[in-house]
Design a protein around this motif. Structure first.
Motif, short mmCIF file in Angstrom:
data_model
loop_
_atom_site.label_atom_id
_atom_site.label_comp_id
_atom_site.label_asym_id
_atom_site.label_seq_id
_atom_site.Cartn_x
_atom_site.Cartn_y
_atom_site.Cartn_z
N MET A 1 0.84 -1.19 0.00
CA MET A 1 0.00 0.00 0.00
C MET A 1 0.89 1.25 0.00
O MET A 1 1.82 1.35 0.77
N LYS A 2 0.59 2.17 -0.88
CA LYS A 2 1.34 3.42 -0.96
C LYS A 2 0.94 4.32 0.20
O LYS A 2 -0.20 4.71 0.32
N LYS A 3 1.89 4.65 1.04
CA LYS A 3 1.61 5.44 2.24
C LYS A 3 1.56 6.94 1.97
O LYS A 3 1.39 7.72 2.87
N PHE A 4 1.74 7.33 0.72
CA PHE A 4 1.72 8.76 0.41
C PHE A 4 0.47 9.15 -0.37
O PHE A 4 0.36 10.26 -0.85
N ARG A 5 -0.47 8.22 -0.49
CA ARG A 5 -1.74 8.51 -1.16
C ARG A 5 -2.88 8.28 -0.18
O ARG A 5 -2.95 7.24 0.48
N PHE A 6 -3.79 9.25 -0.16
CA PHE A 6 -4.93 9.19 0.74
C PHE A 6 -6.20 9.40 -0.08
O PHE A 6 -6.34 10.43 -0.74
N PHE A 7 -7.09 8.42 -0.05
CA PHE A 7 -8.33 8.47 -0.81
C PHE A 7 -9.50 8.52 0.16
O PHE A 7 -9.57 7.72 1.10
N VAL A 8 -10.42 9.45 -0.08
CA VAL A 8 -11.58 9.64 0.79
C VAL A 8 -12.84 9.51 -0.06
O VAL A 8 -12.95 10.14 -1.11
N SER A 9 -13.76 8.70 0.42
CA SER A 9 -15.04 8.55 -0.27
C SER A 9 -16.15 8.64 0.76
O SER A 9 -15.90 8.71 1.96
N GLY A 10 -17.37 8.63 0.29
CA GLY A 10 -18.52 8.70 1.16
C GLY A 10 -19.74 9.10 0.35
O GLY A 10 -19.65 9.36 -0.85
N MET A 11 -20.85 9.17 1.02
CA MET A 11 -22.10 9.52 0.35
C MET A 11 -22.09 11.02 -0.01
O MET A 11 -21.36 11.80 0.61
N ASP A 100 4.02 20.37 -2.97
CA ASP A 100 4.42 19.37 -1.98
C ASP A 100 3.30 18.35 -1.79
O ASP A 100 3.56 17.20 -1.46
N LEU A 101 2.05 18.80 -1.98
CA LEU A 101 0.87 17.94 -1.86
C LEU A 101 -0.05 18.23 -3.04
O LEU A 101 -0.30 19.39 -3.35
N ILE A 102 -0.54 17.17 -3.66
CA ILE A 102 -1.52 17.29 -4.74
C ILE A 102 -2.88 16.93 -4.16
O ILE A 102 -3.03 15.90 -3.50
N VAL A 103 -3.87 17.78 -4.42
CA VAL A 103 -5.25 17.51 -4.01
C VAL A 103 -6.10 17.39 -5.27
O VAL A 103 -6.04 18.27 -6.14
N ILE A 104 -6.85 16.31 -5.37
CA ILE A 104 -7.79 16.15 -6.47
C ILE A 104 -9.16 15.83 -5.88
O ILE A 104 -9.36 14.79 -5.27
N ASP A 105 -10.06 16.76 -6.04
CA ASP A 105 -11.44 16.62 -5.58
C ASP A 105 -12.33 16.91 -6.80
O ASP A 105 -12.45 18.07 -7.17
N ARG A 126 1.38 7.86 -11.07
CA ARG A 126 2.71 7.30 -11.33
C ARG A 126 3.81 8.07 -10.60
O ARG A 126 4.95 7.63 -10.55
N SER A 127 3.46 9.23 -10.06
CA SER A 127 4.47 10.04 -9.37
C SER A 127 4.61 9.59 -7.92
O SER A 127 3.81 8.80 -7.42
N GLU A 128 5.61 10.12 -7.27
CA GLU A 128 5.83 9.85 -5.85
C GLU A 128 5.33 11.00 -4.98
O GLU A 128 5.58 11.02 -3.78
N LYS A 129 4.63 11.95 -5.60
CA LYS A 129 4.11 13.10 -4.84
C LYS A 129 2.97 12.67 -3.94
O LYS A 129 2.11 11.89 -4.34
N PRO A 130 2.94 13.19 -2.72
CA PRO A 130 1.80 12.91 -1.84
C PRO A 130 0.50 13.40 -2.48
O PRO A 130 0.45 14.47 -3.09
N LEU A 131 -0.54 12.59 -2.33
CA LEU A 131 -1.83 12.85 -2.95
C LEU A 131 -2.95 12.69 -1.93
O LEU A 131 -3.00 11.70 -1.20
N LEU A 132 -3.85 13.67 -1.92
CA LEU A 132 -5.12 13.56 -1.22
C LEU A 132 -6.20 13.67 -2.28
O LEU A 132 -6.26 14.69 -2.98
N ALA A 133 -7.01 12.64 -2.42
CA ALA A 133 -8.06 12.65 -3.45
C ALA A 133 -9.38 12.20 -2.86
O ALA A 133 -9.42 11.27 -2.06
#
Length: 184
Positions: A1-11, A100-105, A126-133
């Motif tokens: 598991m990539k520890k630099f990617r954070f995915f959030v979902s919900g209703m 430093d951080l990429i956010v995709i919403d 494919r990058s190593e940049k931290p991601l919050l999506a």
């Protein structure tokens, strides 16, 4: 598991965009560069009439979708691919280069109407940049294996916010320290 990617979902309406924006704002306050996009509802009175996309670094706004006639469509919405791409693609590209951080919403069906978005998302993944999506609930299984995954609810919103924020801050500080050591 990539520890630099954070995915959030919900209703819908649970606060995914709010969480992403709050984390982005906190990370910026720490002095880090945050880039990418946030999508927001466009309302006419009490009724949702569309969605806009906002570049986190410049504040530039484009239209993602609106109620009306045209194509491509998703339900009652027409996707304004050209306006979306004009804001989203450069914002994601800048985040890849400078952030430093990429956010995709959001990673969702409206955004998937854009081939350029899919290409940009592929580069991010494919990058190593931290991601919050934030991820549309229909795409959870596709993205769950690619990082840490959270299902947001009204009950866990604050706990998820705090947990992700702490993890991203730690990650960015580690990256900053590694960069400083490389310069020594």
């Amino acid at each position: 598991m990539k520890k630099f990617r954070f995915f959030v979902s919900g209703m819908p309406g649970v606060g995914k965009t709010t969480l992403a924006k709050r984390i982005a704002d906190e990370i910026k306050r720490e002095g880090f560069k945050v880039g990418g996009i946030i999508t927001q509802e466009i309302r006419s009175g009490a009724r949702r009439s569309g969605f806009r996309v906002i570049a986190l670094d410049t504040g530039e706004i484009g239209r993602l979708a609106y109620v009306g006639q045209g194509y491509p469509r998703l339900g009652r919405y027409v996707i304004d691919v050209e306006s979306f791409e004009k804001v989203a693609i450069p914002a994601i590209s800048r985040a890849l280069r400078e952030g430093d951080l990429i956010v995709i919403d959001e990673i969702g069906p409206m955004e998937f109407k854009s081939n350029e978005f899919l290409k940009a998302l592929g580069l991010v993944l494919r990058s190593e940049k931290p991601l919050l999506a934030t991820v549309h609930r229909r795409f959870v299984e596709r993205y769950r294996p690619l990082g840490e995954y959270y299902w947001l609810t009204p009950e866990n919103r604050e706990a998820v916010f705090s947990e992700i924020l702490v993890k991203i801050k730690e990650l960015l500080r580690e990256n900053e320290n590694a960069g400083n050591k490389a310069q020594d």
